[in-house]
Design a protein around this motif. Structure first.
Motif, PDB file in Angstrom:
ATOM      1  N   VAL A  83      51.363  33.998  58.510  1.00  0.00           N
ATOM      2  CA  VAL A  83      51.974  34.753  57.421  1.00  0.00           C
ATOM      3  C   VAL A  83      50.956  34.921  56.295  1.00  0.00           C
ATOM      4  O   VAL A  83      50.302  33.949  55.891  1.00  0.00           O
ATOM      5  N   PRO A  84      50.780  36.142  55.766  1.00  0.00           N
ATOM      6  CA  PRO A  84      49.858  36.335  54.642  1.00  0.00           C
ATOM      7  C   PRO A  84      50.271  35.489  53.442  1.00  0.00           C
ATOM      8  O   PRO A  84      51.462  35.284  53.198  1.00  0.00           O
ATOM      9  N   VAL A  85      49.292  35.013  52.706  1.00  0.00           N
ATOM     10  CA  VAL A  85      49.561  34.177  51.536  1.00  0.00           C
ATOM     11  C   VAL A  85      49.010  34.864  50.292  1.00  0.00           C
ATOM     12  O   VAL A  85      48.184  35.769  50.372  1.00  0.00           O
ATOM     13  N   ARG A  86      49.481  34.429  49.133  1.00  0.00           N
ATOM     14  CA  ARG A  86      48.938  34.965  47.895  1.00  0.00           C
ATOM     15  C   ARG A  86      47.790  34.073  47.427  1.00  0.00           C
ATOM     16  O   ARG A  86      47.661  32.919  47.862  1.00  0.00           O
ATOM     17  N   ALA A  87      46.995  34.580  46.529  1.00  0.00           N
ATOM     18  CA  ALA A  87      45.807  33.855  46.080  1.00  0.00           C
ATOM     19  C   ALA A  87      46.152  32.654  45.226  1.00  0.00           C
ATOM     20  O   ALA A  87      45.317  31.785  45.025  1.00  0.00           O
ATOM     21  N   GLY A  88      47.365  32.583  44.673  1.00  0.00           N
ATOM     22  CA  GLY A  88      47.733  31.465  43.817  1.00  0.00           C
ATOM     23  C   GLY A  88      47.687  31.815  42.350  1.00  0.00           C
ATOM     24  O   GLY A  88      48.122  31.034  41.497  1.00  0.00           O
ATOM     25  N   VAL A  89      47.141  32.974  42.024  1.00  0.00           N
ATOM     26  CA  VAL A  89      47.164  33.519  40.666  1.00  0.00           C
ATOM     27  C   VAL A  89      47.510  35.006  40.780  1.00  0.00           C
ATOM     28  O   VAL A  89      47.448  35.580  41.864  1.00  0.00           O
ATOM     29  N   SER A  90      47.876  35.611  39.655  1.00  0.00           N
ATOM     30  CA  SER A  90      48.335  37.006  39.687  1.00  0.00           C
ATOM     31  C   SER A  90      47.150  37.962  39.606  1.00  0.00           C
ATOM     32  O   SER A  90      46.902  38.608  38.584  1.00  0.00           O
ATOM     33  N   LEU A  91      46.429  38.077  40.711  1.00  0.00           N
ATOM     34  CA  LEU A  91      45.218  38.886  40.723  1.00  0.00           C
ATOM     35  C   LEU A  91      45.504  40.354  40.407  1.00  0.00           C
ATOM     36  O   LEU A  91      44.719  41.014  39.727  1.00  0.00           O
ATOM     37  N   GLY A  92      46.616  40.881  40.916  1.00  0.00           N
ATOM     38  CA  GLY A  92      46.931  42.284  40.657  1.00  0.00           C
ATOM     39  C   GLY A  92      47.055  42.572  39.178  1.00  0.00           C
ATOM     40  O   GLY A  92      46.572  43.599  38.685  1.00  0.00           O
ATOM     41  N   ASP A  93      47.686  41.659  38.437  1.00  0.00           N
ATOM     42  CA  ASP A  93      47.819  41.828  36.997  1.00  0.00           C
ATOM     43  C   ASP A  93      46.467  41.758  36.301  1.00  0.00           C
ATOM     44  O   ASP A  93      46.152  42.573  35.429  1.00  0.00           O
ATOM     45  N   THR A  94      45.683  40.766  36.669  1.00  0.00           N
ATOM     46  CA  THR A  94      44.393  40.589  36.015  1.00  0.00           C
ATOM     47  C   THR A  94      43.458  41.755  36.304  1.00  0.00           C
ATOM     48  O   THR A  94      42.769  42.253  35.401  1.00  0.00           O
ATOM     49  N   LEU A  95      43.436  42.218  37.541  1.00  0.00           N
ATOM     50  CA  LEU A  95      42.607  43.374  37.879  1.00  0.00           C
ATOM     51  C   LEU A  95      43.054  44.611  37.106  1.00  0.00           C
ATOM     52  O   LEU A  95      42.226  45.393  36.632  1.00  0.00           O
ATOM     53  N   ALA A  96      44.369  44.791  36.971  1.00  0.00           N
ATOM     54  CA  ALA A  96      44.869  45.925  36.199  1.00  0.00           C
ATOM     55  C   ALA A  96      44.471  45.802  34.734  1.00  0.00           C
ATOM     56  O   ALA A  96      44.094  46.780  34.085  1.00  0.00           O
ATOM     57  N   GLY A  97      44.562  44.579  34.177  1.00  0.00           N
ATOM     58  CA  GLY A  97      44.149  44.375  32.795  1.00  0.00           C
ATOM     59  C   GLY A  97      42.681  44.681  32.577  1.00  0.00           C
ATOM     60  O   GLY A  97      42.310  45.286  31.570  1.00  0.00           O
ATOM     61  N   LEU A  98      41.837  44.275  33.508  1.00  0.00           N
ATOM     62  CA  LEU A  98      40.410  44.561  33.396  1.00  0.00           C
ATOM     63  C   LEU A  98      40.139  46.063  33.503  1.00  0.00           C
ATOM     64  O   LEU A  98      39.342  46.613  32.736  1.00  0.00           O
ATOM     65  N   HIS A  99      40.789  46.724  34.454  1.00  0.00           N
ATOM     66  CA  HIS A  99      40.633  48.179  34.549  1.00  0.00           C
ATOM     67  C   HIS A  99      41.132  48.847  33.275  1.00  0.00           C
ATOM     68  O   HIS A  99      40.544  49.839  32.808  1.00  0.00           O
ATOM     69  N   GLY A 100      42.208  48.316  32.696  1.00  0.00           N
ATOM     70  CA  GLY A 100      42.719  48.875  31.456  1.00  0.00           C
ATOM     71  C   GLY A 100      41.739  48.731  30.312  1.00  0.00           C
ATOM     72  O   GLY A 100      41.533  49.666  29.527  1.00  0.00           O
ATOM     73  N   ALA A 101      41.116  47.561  30.201  1.00  0.00           N
ATOM     74  CA  ALA A 101      40.127  47.348  29.139  1.00  0.00           C
ATOM     75  C   ALA A 101      38.932  48.281  29.325  1.00  0.00           C
ATOM     76  O   ALA A 101      38.418  48.855  28.358  1.00  0.00           O
ATOM     77  N   ILE A 102      38.496  48.458  30.560  1.00  0.00           N
ATOM     78  CA  ILE A 102      37.398  49.401  30.832  1.00  0.00           C
ATOM     79  C   ILE A 102      37.814  50.810  30.436  1.00  0.00           C
ATOM     80  O   ILE A 102      37.053  51.560  29.806  1.00  0.00           O
ATOM     81  N   GLY A 103      39.038  51.190  30.787  1.00  0.00           N
ATOM     82  CA  GLY A 103      39.527  52.521  30.450  1.00  0.00           C
ATOM     83  C   GLY A 103      39.570  52.763  28.954  1.00  0.00           C
ATOM     84  O   GLY A 103      39.231  53.855  28.466  1.00  0.00           O
ATOM     85  N   ILE A 104      39.974  51.758  28.208  1.00  0.00           N
ATOM     86  CA  ILE A 104      40.005  51.873  26.746  1.00  0.00           C
ATOM     87  C   ILE A 104      38.601  52.105  26.201  1.00  0.00           C
ATOM     88  O   ILE A 104      38.376  52.969  25.339  1.00  0.00           O
ATOM     89  N   LEU A 105      37.641  51.351  26.696  1.00  0.00           N
ATOM     90  CA  LEU A 105      36.267  51.512  26.214  1.00  0.00           C
ATOM     91  C   LEU A 105      35.713  52.889  26.569  1.00  0.00           C
ATOM     92  O   LEU A 105      34.991  53.506  25.774  1.00  0.00           O
ATOM     93  N   LEU A 106      36.052  53.392  27.755  1.00  0.00           N
ATOM     94  CA  LEU A 106      35.631  54.748  28.130  1.00  0.00           C
ATOM     95  C   LEU A 106      36.261  55.791  27.208  1.00  0.00           C
ATOM     96  O   LEU A 106      35.600  56.739  26.759  1.00  0.00           O
ATOM     97  N   ALA A 107      37.551  55.602  26.908  1.00  0.00           N
ATOM     98  CA  ALA A 107      38.241  56.546  26.030  1.00  0.00           C
ATOM     99  C   ALA A 107      37.696  56.492  24.606  1.00  0.00           C
ATOM    100  O   ALA A 107      37.619  57.519  23.917  1.00  0.00           O
ATOM    101  N   LEU A 108      37.290  55.317  24.160  1.00  0.00           N
ATOM    102  CA  LEU A 108      36.679  55.206  22.830  1.00  0.00           C
ATOM    103  C   LEU A 108      35.352  55.949  22.788  1.00  0.00           C
ATOM    104  O   LEU A 108      35.033  56.633  21.801  1.00  0.00           O
ATOM    105  N   GLN A 109      34.566  55.828  23.852  1.00  0.00           N
ATOM    106  CA  GLN A 109      33.298  56.551  23.914  1.00  0.00           C
ATOM    107  C   GLN A 109      33.537  58.055  23.902  1.00  0.00           C
ATOM    108  O   GLN A 109      32.842  58.809  23.205  1.00  0.00           O
ATOM    109  N   ALA A 110      34.540  58.496  24.675  1.00  0.00           N
ATOM    110  CA  ALA A 110      34.867  59.924  24.684  1.00  0.00           C
ATOM    111  C   ALA A 110      35.355  60.385  23.317  1.00  0.00           C
ATOM    112  O   ALA A 110      35.069  61.514  22.888  1.00  0.00           O
TER     113      ALA A 110
END
Length: 415
Positions: free
Chosen positions: A182-209
């Motif tokens: 049975v597939p297992v989870r990593a033990g932490v909420s990786l999907g949330d953290t990855l989304a947060g990091l992508h969000g922070a990158i997106g904000i910085l890109l939008a600030l540059q634009a």
């Protein structure tokens, strides 16, 4: 809207009086998100000097109020120690967005902000009159990060989405298993953290634009929406999963601790534990085989490059396991480090807390919470040489900054 009875937030014990300049100083962020994904993006910005004002709900029907993360996992005097990580450097303002007064007040806060972070279900802010069109008409330079399970468009946009589901839909959960198990989870909420990091990158890109769109009508430049879906943040990290299917019809399958198609890279048993070894570079493989006394494999022309090693990975793994299995973890690590072969034992929290490299890199920092508990939290990532991040405030108590923040906003402009 109480500001709370706790003393003002103070810098943690590691902070010095001469704080270097920070990259995002002067950036004002309003954080409406709860739990993990949106607040992780806010934490990332706050670590580098942004003023992050976290808007939290008041208590309802006897509940504790505030971000539910305040009560998640292990708590001290009713507050999660995780809260000290996720909300360090932030300010807390209590507003009830279910009321017209609360929505009007938060709109006036957003009028003077650069960035709005939210992770509600798509359409929620629009129902409250706080959608991007309404807010950007008042503040043309506003950048709005919107994190949701499936994004702001598409047939699934209105479905509720948590990281556990996003990790499954994004392709990660299927691979995170032993074959046939049975597939297992990593033990932490990786999907949330990855989304947060992508969000922070997106904000910085939008600030540059935004810097390139300054005009008389938009003196700060034009903002935009940053749309991050949890499943897409996971899918973006899935490497060759899709091209292998589209080109060859290959559906990648779980492989436990190994990395299919790259050899050798696996976890191996030792006499007193396990180690992870990455011997998949051509020259690294040769050094690894010599170190374990298998010169025959080191000089075998069929194993000189990765494709050949993949064909004989079971043989290679068996040879490595036979060598590690008779030795202690510490000995394996010492021998392979001396041979310049990537190797490491599998760390627990205790291992991390006691590791001298973590300490030397300032990755173990102390924060004293409002209730007097001193805890270690992860340090600042990434490291900037000229404008480093810093922890200058402990995580706030609920509503601690309400009065101070609301006292400085402009009078009501009307909707």
């Amino acid at each position: 809207m109480s500001s709370g009875q706790h003393p003002p937030s103070s810098p943690p014990s590691h902070s010095s009086s001469a704080t270097p300049p920070q990259a995002l100083a002067g950036l004002r962020v309003i954080e409406l998100g709860q739990l993990i994904a949106g607040p992780f993006a806010g934490k990332t910005l706050a670590d580098f000097g942004a003023e992050v004002i976290k808007v939290e709900p008041p208590s309802h029907e006897g509940g504790p109020g505030g971000d539910p993360l305040r009560q998640w996992r292990m708590c001290h005097k009713g507050t999660s120690v995780w809260w000290q990580v996720q909300s360090r450097n932030k300010k807390s303002v209590v507003l009830d967005l279910r009321t017209p007064e609360g929505r009007d007040t938060v709109a006036r806060l957003i009028d003077e902000a650069d960035v709005l972070i939210e992770n509600f279900k798509p359409g929620t802010l629009e129902k409250w009159g706080l959608g991007y069109e309404a807010l950007s008409a008042r503040n043309p330079g506003l950048i709005m990060l919107r994190i949701s399970g499936y994004g702001q468009t598409g047939p699934y946009r209105e479905r509720p989405g948590f990281a556990v589901v996003a990790e499954a839909m994004g392709g990660m959960r299927h691979l995170n298993a032993e074959p046939g198990r049975v597939p297992v989870r990593a033990g932490v909420s990786l999907g949330d953290t990855l989304a947060g990091l992508h969000g922070a990158i997106g904000i910085l890109l939008a600030l540059q634009a935004r810097h390139h769109s300054v005009s008389a009508e938009a003196p700060k430049g034009r903002g935009q929406v940053v749309d991050v879906a949890l499943y897409e943040a996971v899918f973006n990290c899935m490497e060759s999963l899709l091209p292998e299917y589209s080109a060859f019809g290959a559906v990648r399958q779980p492989a436990g601790s190994a990395l299919p198609g790259i050899a050798p890279s696996n976890a191996y048993p030792c006499a007193d534990g396990m180690v992870v070894i990455g011997g998949n570079g051509d020259s690294i493989f040769k050094r690894l085989m010599i170190a374990i006394g298998r010169d025959d494999l080191a000089t075998d022309p069929e194993l000189a490059s990765n494709p050949g090693r993949v064909q004989r990975v079971a043989e290679i793994d068996a040879a490595i396991g036979a060598w590690t299995g008779t030795r202690a973890v510490a000995q394996v690590v010492d021998v392979l480090n001396a041979a310049s072969v990537p190797v490491g034992r599998i760390y627990t929290a205790q291992d991390i807390a006691e590791d001298p490299h973590y300490q030397a890199r300032e990755m173990l920092l102390g924060i004293t919470s409002a209730d007097g508990l001193t805890v270690q939290v992860p340090g600042i990532v990434p490291k900037l040489s000229a404008t480093p991040g810093a922890i200058t405030r402990r995580a706030p108590t609920l509503g601690e900054d309400t009065e101070a923040v609301l006292a400085r906003i402009q009078p009501n402009k009307g909707a």
